[in-house]
Enzyme design. Sequence first.
Site, PDB file in Angstrom:
ATOM      1  N   TYR A  91      -3.326  -8.895  -3.241  1.00  0.00           N
ATOM      2  CA  TYR A  91      -4.804  -8.869  -3.587  1.00  0.00           C
ATOM      3  C   TYR A  91      -4.824  -8.970  -5.197  1.00  0.00           C
ATOM      4  O   TYR A  91      -4.173  -8.028  -5.842  1.00  0.00           O
ATOM      5  CB  TYR A  91      -5.437  -7.563  -3.264  1.00  0.00           C
ATOM      6  CG  TYR A  91      -7.190  -7.813  -3.416  1.00  0.00           C
ATOM      7  CD1 TYR A  91      -8.090  -8.678  -2.507  1.00  0.00           C
ATOM      8  CD2 TYR A  91      -7.895  -7.023  -4.377  1.00  0.00           C
ATOM      9  CE1 TYR A  91      -9.290  -8.711  -2.621  1.00  0.00           C
ATOM     10  CE2 TYR A  91      -9.093  -7.379  -4.690  1.00  0.00           C
ATOM     11  CZ  TYR A  91      -9.965  -7.822  -3.721  1.00  0.00           C
ATOM     12  OH  TYR A  91     -11.309  -8.129  -3.988  1.00  0.00           O
ATOM     13  N   SER A 185       0.122  -6.401   1.996  1.00  0.00           N
ATOM     14  CA  SER A 185      -1.122  -6.164   1.828  1.00  0.00           C
ATOM     15  C   SER A 185      -1.884  -7.491   2.051  1.00  0.00           C
ATOM     16  O   SER A 185      -2.190  -7.915   2.990  1.00  0.00           O
ATOM     17  CB  SER A 185      -1.256  -5.731   0.383  1.00  0.00           C
ATOM     18  OG  SER A 185      -2.739  -5.147   0.046  1.00  0.00           O
ATOM     19  N   GLN A 186      -2.762  -7.900   0.893  1.00  0.00           N
ATOM     20  CA  GLN A 186      -3.503  -9.093   1.392  1.00  0.00           C
ATOM     21  C   GLN A 186      -2.743 -10.467   2.021  1.00  0.00           C
ATOM     22  O   GLN A 186      -2.984 -10.905   2.923  1.00  0.00           O
ATOM     23  CB  GLN A 186      -4.411  -9.686   0.129  1.00  0.00           C
ATOM     24  CG  GLN A 186      -4.941 -11.050   0.449  1.00  0.00           C
ATOM     25  CD  GLN A 186      -5.563 -11.650  -1.044  1.00  0.00           C
ATOM     26  OE1 GLN A 186      -6.814 -11.757  -1.239  1.00  0.00           O
ATOM     27  NE2 GLN A 186      -4.768 -12.075  -1.670  1.00  0.00           N
ATOM     28  N   ASP A 271      -0.840   5.987   3.127  1.00  0.00           N
ATOM     29  CA  ASP A 271      -1.464   4.596   2.611  1.00  0.00           C
ATOM     30  C   ASP A 271      -2.831   4.738   2.714  1.00  0.00           C
ATOM     31  O   ASP A 271      -3.487   4.514   3.778  1.00  0.00           O
ATOM     32  CB  ASP A 271      -0.882   3.361   3.275  1.00  0.00           C
ATOM     33  CG  ASP A 271      -1.213   2.117   2.515  1.00  0.00           C
ATOM     34  OD1 ASP A 271      -2.381   2.259   1.720  1.00  0.00           O
ATOM     35  OD2 ASP A 271      -0.835   0.932   2.856  1.00  0.00           O
ATOM     36  N   HIS A 300       0.752   2.600  -0.194  1.00  0.00           N
ATOM     37  CA  HIS A 300       0.747   1.267  -0.133  1.00  0.00           C
ATOM     38  C   HIS A 300       1.955   0.430  -0.694  1.00  0.00           C
ATOM     39  O   HIS A 300       1.941  -0.813  -0.326  1.00  0.00           O
ATOM     40  CB  HIS A 300      -0.454   0.617  -0.890  1.00  0.00           C
ATOM     41  CG  HIS A 300      -0.824  -0.554  -0.642  1.00  0.00           C
ATOM     42  ND1 HIS A 300      -1.334  -0.848   0.777  1.00  0.00           N
ATOM     43  CD2 HIS A 300      -1.416  -1.619  -1.098  1.00  0.00           C
ATOM     44  CE1 HIS A 300      -1.780  -1.854   0.846  1.00  0.00           C
ATOM     45  NE2 HIS A 300      -1.738  -2.694  -0.273  1.00  0.00           N
TER      46      HIS A 300
END
Length: 320
Positions: A91, A185-186, A271, A300
């Site tokens: 992100y 992540s994203q 996370d 994360h």
Amino acid sequence: MFVDMPEADLRQYRSSQSDPSDFDSFWAETLASTRRFDLAVEVIPVDTGLKTLDVFDVTFSGYEGQRVKAWLRVPHDATGPLATIVQFQGYGGGRARPLDDLLWASAGYAHLLVDTRGQGSAWGGGGTPDPDGSGPAYPGFMTRGIDSRETYYYRRVFTDAVRAVEAARSLDVVDENRVSVLGGSQGGGITLAVAGLVEGLVGVFPRVPFLCDFPRSTVFTDSSPYKEIGNYLAVHREKAVAVHEVLPYFDGVNFSRRATAPAWFTTALMDNTCPPSTVFGAFNEYRGEKEITVWPYNGHEGGGVYDDEATLAILNGMDN
């Protein structure tokens, strides 16, 4: 500290995300509309000063023909066809600089690192605009166009990602039958979307994936970016039902229900950004062969370089 349920419970957890009856037709129509436009892949050599790797500036047609940037990195003078990794960014980040992310090409693979439209100014750097506008949105990307599945930002992003795989497969240096997708992540959420929409992948590597299990993730964590949706709905109270009718079309849980390529997930029990239950929500629905690595004492960042080492071992095993 642990931010979610015990690991034993995570492995039994099932998301409450609905599976829209027209999910498949929505995405089939979206991709068919975009495929009216030629991929028009452009590959331009970049002078990096590297002696063992070649880097190329790649541009291709994504959503509705809009142009998307990527870096292609391959071993020097490679003629292929090579096993290939298509990677999607986290992100706020873009494809960054030509000298970033040299691991996969150094290991002998073709590596296509794809920009995320409209992003690339939080870290790294990007070169792909998002020409489509949207209505009022909370700062960030999570609520852009969220009033409708047709206008939602991630419709464009996921379509770009599918076209990125198609662009990679069109290259002479790429073995179209040995393409894997990877992201954290994203990027992990995008990876799951591609896994649900693209056939013939040999590996799927979603690391601490975002964009999963919206019924839980939008109310379970106060961390951004999920919190962007909560902040939006705190102002637009009347839109909560409508927003949760849009989000199932973009949820990693529903893409996992359609994905059949072998997959290696990761998650971390500390996370707050992508809580492990939301990752397990997608993992437990994944249809293909699957494994998940759980990092008990990490947030994360997940496994970091340990995940790289594990992924490389898996890819090398496929390649031998």
